[in-house]
Design an enzyme around this catalytic site. Structure first.
Site, PDB file in Angstrom:
ATOM      1  N   ASN A   9     106.465  -3.706  11.820  1.00 10.49           N
ATOM      2  CA  ASN A   9     106.015  -4.242  10.694  1.00 10.49           C
ATOM      3  C   ASN A   9     104.529  -3.218  10.087  1.00 10.49           C
ATOM      4  O   ASN A   9     103.455  -3.895  10.718  1.00 10.49           O
ATOM      5  CB  ASN A   9     105.971  -5.568  10.181  1.00 10.49           C
ATOM      6  CG  ASN A   9     105.500  -5.829   8.706  1.00 10.49           C
ATOM      7  OD1 ASN A   9     105.295  -5.029   8.082  1.00 10.49           O
ATOM      8  ND2 ASN A   9     104.955  -7.025   8.382  1.00 10.49           N
ATOM      9  N   TRP A  10     104.580  -2.078   9.725  1.00 12.71           N
ATOM     10  CA  TRP A  10     103.327  -1.442   9.602  1.00 12.71           C
ATOM     11  C   TRP A  10     102.322  -2.053   8.561  1.00 12.71           C
ATOM     12  O   TRP A  10     101.412  -1.679   8.364  1.00 12.71           O
ATOM     13  CB  TRP A  10     103.451   0.042   9.337  1.00 12.71           C
ATOM     14  CG  TRP A  10     104.325   0.886  10.289  1.00 12.71           C
ATOM     15  CD1 TRP A  10     104.764   0.461  11.532  1.00 12.71           C
ATOM     16  CD2 TRP A  10     104.539   2.356  10.478  1.00 12.71           C
ATOM     17  NE1 TRP A  10     105.301   1.373  12.338  1.00 12.71           N
ATOM     18  CE2 TRP A  10     105.325   2.551  11.557  1.00 12.71           C
ATOM     19  CE3 TRP A  10     104.204   3.133   9.557  1.00 12.71           C
ATOM     20  CZ2 TRP A  10     105.242   3.775  12.038  1.00 12.71           C
ATOM     21  CZ3 TRP A  10     104.325   4.619   9.875  1.00 12.71           C
ATOM     22  CH2 TRP A  10     105.209   4.827  11.173  1.00 12.71           C
ATOM     23  N   LYS A  11     103.127  -2.826   7.664  1.00  9.43           N
ATOM     24  CA  LYS A  11     102.225  -3.413   6.401  1.00  9.43           C
ATOM     25  C   LYS A  11     101.456  -2.551   5.733  1.00  9.43           C
ATOM     26  O   LYS A  11     102.195  -1.275   5.548  1.00  9.43           O
ATOM     27  CB  LYS A  11     101.054  -4.450   7.239  1.00  9.43           C
ATOM     28  CG  LYS A  11     101.817  -5.584   8.047  1.00  9.43           C
ATOM     29  CD  LYS A  11     100.938  -6.702   8.305  1.00  9.43           C
ATOM     30  CE  LYS A  11     101.602  -7.568   9.353  1.00  9.43           C
ATOM     31  NZ  LYS A  11     101.039  -8.704   9.726  1.00  9.43           N
ATOM     32  N   HIS A  94     108.198 -12.742   4.488  1.00  8.85           N
ATOM     33  CA  HIS A  94     107.156 -12.553   5.636  1.00  8.85           C
ATOM     34  C   HIS A  94     105.897 -13.582   4.855  1.00  8.85           C
ATOM     35  O   HIS A  94     105.840 -13.654   3.817  1.00  8.85           O
ATOM     36  CB  HIS A  94     106.496 -11.164   5.686  1.00  8.85           C
ATOM     37  CG  HIS A  94     105.358 -10.860   6.528  1.00  8.85           C
ATOM     38  ND1 HIS A  94     104.132 -11.302   6.409  1.00  8.85           N
ATOM     39  CD2 HIS A  94     105.523 -10.567   7.744  1.00  8.85           C
ATOM     40  CE1 HIS A  94     103.491 -11.029   7.679  1.00  8.85           C
ATOM     41  NE2 HIS A  94     104.374 -10.446   8.363  1.00  8.85           N
ATOM     42  N   GLU A  96     103.054 -13.351   4.738  1.00  2.58           N
ATOM     43  CA  GLU A  96     101.814 -12.718   3.865  1.00  2.58           C
ATOM     44  C   GLU A  96     102.606 -12.758   2.523  1.00  2.58           C
ATOM     45  O   GLU A  96     101.845 -12.734   1.450  1.00  2.58           O
ATOM     46  CB  GLU A  96     101.631 -11.313   4.363  1.00  2.58           C
ATOM     47  CG  GLU A  96     100.555 -11.525   5.707  1.00  2.58           C
ATOM     48  CD  GLU A  96     100.661 -10.374   6.482  1.00  2.58           C
ATOM     49  OE1 GLU A  96     101.069  -9.097   6.180  1.00  2.58           O
ATOM     50  OE2 GLU A  96     100.001 -10.659   7.589  1.00  2.58           O
ATOM     51  N   GLU A 166     108.072 -16.536  12.799  1.00  2.00           N
ATOM     52  CA  GLU A 166     106.792 -16.112  12.724  1.00  2.00           C
ATOM     53  C   GLU A 166     105.740 -17.264  12.644  1.00  2.00           C
ATOM     54  O   GLU A 166     105.301 -17.277  11.384  1.00  2.00           O
ATOM     55  CB  GLU A 166     106.416 -14.804  12.138  1.00  2.00           C
ATOM     56  CG  GLU A 166     107.405 -13.849  12.369  1.00  2.00           C
ATOM     57  CD  GLU A 166     106.464 -12.347  11.747  1.00  2.00           C
ATOM     58  OE1 GLU A 166     106.368 -11.490  12.523  1.00  2.00           O
ATOM     59  OE2 GLU A 166     106.418 -12.450  10.365  1.00  2.00           O
ATOM     60  N   GLY A 172      98.634 -11.999  13.494  1.00  2.00           N
ATOM     61  CA  GLY A 172      97.466 -10.994  13.138  1.00  2.00           C
ATOM     62  C   GLY A 172      96.152 -11.861  13.784  1.00  2.00           C
ATOM     63  O   GLY A 172      94.944 -11.505  13.427  1.00  2.00           O
ATOM     64  N   SER A 212     101.592 -11.743  17.113  1.00  4.15           N
ATOM     65  CA  SER A 212     100.534 -11.262  18.363  1.00  4.15           C
ATOM     66  C   SER A 212     101.307 -10.639  19.496  1.00  4.15           C
ATOM     67  O   SER A 212     100.658 -10.958  20.584  1.00  4.15           O
ATOM     68  CB  SER A 212      99.275 -12.044  18.494  1.00  4.15           C
ATOM     69  OG  SER A 212      98.700 -12.196  17.394  1.00  4.15           O
ATOM     70  N   GLY A 233     103.646  -6.590  14.420  1.00  5.39           N
ATOM     71  CA  GLY A 233     102.545  -6.181  13.334  1.00  5.39           C
ATOM     72  C   GLY A 233     101.608  -5.488  14.086  1.00  5.39           C
ATOM     73  O   GLY A 233     101.951  -4.223  14.325  1.00  5.39           O
ATOM     74  N   GLY A 234     100.514  -5.998  14.288  1.00  5.24           N
ATOM     75  CA  GLY A 234      99.316  -4.690  15.028  1.00  5.24           C
ATOM     76  C   GLY A 234      99.762  -3.826  15.866  1.00  5.24           C
ATOM     77  O   GLY A 234      99.379  -2.700  15.930  1.00  5.24           O
TER      78      GLY A 234
HETATM   79  C1  PEP Z   1     103.680  -9.790  11.468  1.00  5.52           C
HETATM   80  O1  PEP Z   1     102.965  -9.511  10.615  1.00  5.52           O
HETATM   81  O2  PEP Z   1     104.875  -9.696  11.371  1.00  5.52           O
HETATM   82  C2  PEP Z   1     103.211  -9.906  12.675  1.00  5.52           C
HETATM   83  C3  PEP Z   1     104.009 -10.216  13.565  1.00  5.52           C
HETATM   84  O3  PEP Z   1     101.902  -9.454  13.086  1.00  5.52           O
HETATM   85  P1  PEP Z   1     101.136  -9.358  14.389  1.00  5.52           P
HETATM   86  O4  PEP Z   1     101.819  -8.951  15.273  1.00  5.52           O
HETATM   87  O5  PEP Z   1      99.855  -8.589  14.089  1.00  5.52           O
HETATM   88  O6  PEP Z   1     100.666 -10.671  14.758  1.00  5.52           O
END
Ligand code: PEP
Length: 249
Positions: A9-11, A94, A96, A166, A172, A212, A233-234
């Site tokens: 997920n590049w956001k 998600h 967010e 999640e 994040g 994470s 994500g990151g």
């Molecule tokens: C996400 O936002 O779906 C996610 C898992 O982010 P991160 O890996 O950065 O925690």
């Protein structure tokens, strides 16, 4: 047999050039696992990503979509638009979107229905907040998140559903659920789905973990029986890290 999937997920990151660079980087790294690889760039880069991913085994997802077919919804993107550029998967729910954009269960139910009406696959995210876990209410909270938005579906529709657990406190933040915490929740969710729909639906359901995940912890998390992949994500913003996670299977 359920599918293993690793989705990035590049956001809200990357313009056109960076998108092309990252995709070139991904294409250069050998995939040694049998997990399906999905990336979710921002809307503006989906079509160029689609072109760049032709003849590869990487597929695309959108990060969101509107719940209506079309109309006067300035700034929004419909399922039909996504389909028209070759995007067949969408991430919904998600944390967010829930926390920052106020997407509630009624809205998410509408989005789920619209995605399915358009024959799309859904990566459906859910997860408890830290306070829920501290009160020992994490199973209950997650159980309701799934039941309230997905249990109106028939068994056939579940072929289009991928779940992504999640925990909000792990997104994040650099803090990851332990492999045992992830396994505990995934097995709880699979049991709930089995109770509602039977063994076939539950056994074929891919449940991803997100929060994470990094190259250093992916292997241990993915080794758990009910963890069928990850939503990243990151670490999906660097080709080497993302592919190291994919290849951790
Ligand atoms: C996400 O936002 O779906 C996610 C898992 O982010 P991160 O890996 O950065 O925690």
């Amino acid at each position: 047999m359920r599918k293993k999937i690793v989705a990035g997920n590049w956001k809200m990151n990357f313009g056109l050039d960076e998108t092309q660079d990252l995709i070139s980087g991904l294409k250069k790294i050998n995939k040694t696992s049998d997990a399906e690889v999905v990336i979710a760039p921002p809307f503006t880069n989906l079509f160029s990503a689609f072109e760049a991913l032709k003849n590869t085994n990487i597929s695309l997802a959108a990060q969101n979509m509107h719940e209506s077919e079309k109309g006067a919804f300035t700034g929004e993107i419909s399922a039909g638009m996504l389909k028209s550029i070759g995007v067949n998967t969408v991430i919904l729910g998600h944390s967010e979107r829930r926390a920052i954009f106020g997407e509630d269960e009624n809205l998410l139910t509408e989005k789920v229905n619209m995605a399915l009406k358009n024959d799309m696959r859904i990566i459906y995210c859910f997860g408890e907040e830290l306070k829920d876990r501290n009160y020992g209410e994490h199973h209950e909270v997650v159980g309701k998140q799934i039941a309230n938005t997905l249990y109106h579906l028939d068994a056939e529709a579940w072929k289009h559903i991928v779940l992504a657990y999640e925990p909000v406190w792990a997104i994040g933040t650099g803090e990851t659920a332990t492999p045992d915490q992830a396994q505990d929740m995934h097995s709880f969710v699979r049991k709930e789905v089995k109770h509602e729909y039977g063994a076939e639906v539950a056994d074929n359901l891919s449940i991803l973990y997100g929060g994470s995940v990094k190259p250093a912890n992916a292997n241990e998390i993915f080794s758990k029986e009910d963890v069928d992949g990850g939503l990243i994500g990151g670490a999906s913003l660097k080709a080497e890290d993302f592919m190291a996670i994919v290849n951790a299977f």
